[in-house]
Scaffold this motif. Structure first.
Motif, PDB file in Angstrom:
ATOM      1  N   GLU A   1       6.256 -35.608  45.940  1.00  0.00           N
ATOM      2  CA  GLU A   1       6.263 -35.406  47.507  1.00  0.00           C
ATOM      3  C   GLU A   1       6.601 -34.018  47.819  1.00  0.00           C
ATOM      4  O   GLU A   1       6.271 -33.741  48.868  1.00  0.00           O
TER       5      GLU A   1
ATOM      6  N   PHE B   1      -3.319 -33.506  42.646  1.00  0.00           N
ATOM      7  CA  PHE B   1      -2.266 -34.157  42.606  1.00  0.00           C
ATOM      8  C   PHE B   1      -2.247 -35.282  41.481  1.00  0.00           C
ATOM      9  O   PHE B   1      -1.258 -35.819  41.078  1.00  0.00           O
TER      10      PHE B   1
ATOM     11  N   TYR C   1       3.377 -32.328  47.868  1.00  0.00           N
ATOM     12  CA  TYR C   1       2.442 -33.002  48.835  1.00  0.00           C
ATOM     13  C   TYR C   1       2.896 -32.037  50.322  1.00  0.00           C
ATOM     14  O   TYR C   1       2.230 -31.487  51.058  1.00  0.00           O
TER      15      TYR C   1
ATOM     16  N   VAL D   1      -2.470 -31.171  53.233  1.00  0.00           N
ATOM     17  CA  VAL D   1      -2.083 -32.481  53.365  1.00  0.00           C
ATOM     18  C   VAL D   1      -1.482 -32.417  54.838  1.00  0.00           C
ATOM     19  O   VAL D   1      -0.491 -31.819  54.965  1.00  0.00           O
TER      20      VAL D   1
ATOM     21  N   PHE E   1       1.517 -38.109  54.203  1.00  0.00           N
ATOM     22  CA  PHE E   1       1.725 -38.789  52.935  1.00  0.00           C
ATOM     23  C   PHE E   1       2.420 -39.934  53.139  1.00  0.00           C
ATOM     24  O   PHE E   1       3.548 -39.994  53.852  1.00  0.00           O
TER      25      PHE E   1
ATOM     26  N   ILE F   1      -2.777 -40.473  51.031  1.00  0.00           N
ATOM     27  CA  ILE F   1      -2.465 -39.109  51.428  1.00  0.00           C
ATOM     28  C   ILE F   1      -3.916 -39.028  52.422  1.00  0.00           C
ATOM     29  O   ILE F   1      -4.996 -39.491  52.294  1.00  0.00           O
TER      30      ILE F   1
END
Length: 122
Positions: free
Chosen positions: A76, A26, A79, A85, A88, A8
């Motif tokens: 995901e 995460f 993310y 973020v 990624f 990431i």
């Protein structure tokens, strides 16, 4: 369980504590979903190959883990929802990538530093 690797890139506007908190979030998603963390590597603040969101640097973090396939989709989605973020990438590792990562962790690729140490001792 399949073994995966996830990188990431976090926004450079974060403090070190905020970046660590995002990574911990995460990591907890993975462990709560039944994943086993194999290795982690924090690359720190690095220059990007091209600007993303008008930023030229970002905090890089790599996580290698074993997890069931359905956990990857959940990770995901998290993310994508997190504004910290910028990018990624999650990939499934094949047997060659697993062997390479194992050699890298054991220090098999540090031959340059070993030869310099031997030359310095002579």
């Amino acid at each position: 369980m399949q073994q995966y690797e996830s990188v990431i890139i976090l926004t450079p506007l974060l403090s070190d504590d905020a970046a660590k908190e995002a990574i911990a979030k995460f990591k907890s998603i993975l462990t709560e979903g039944g994943a086993e963390i194999v290795a982690e590597d924090n690359w720190g603040l690095r220059k990007l190959a091209y600007p993303i969101e008008k930023k030229s640097t970002g905090y890089y973090h790599l996580t290698e883990f074993k997890a069931p396939g359905e956990l990857i989709k959940k990770l995901e989605v998290e993310y994508k929802r997190d504004e910290r973020v910028m990018r990624f990438l999650t990939i499934a590792l094949d047997k060659h990538a697993l062997a390479f990562n194992e050699k890298k962790r054991s220090g098999a690729f540090n031959k340059k530093t070993e030869t310099k140490t031997e030359e310095a001792s002579n």
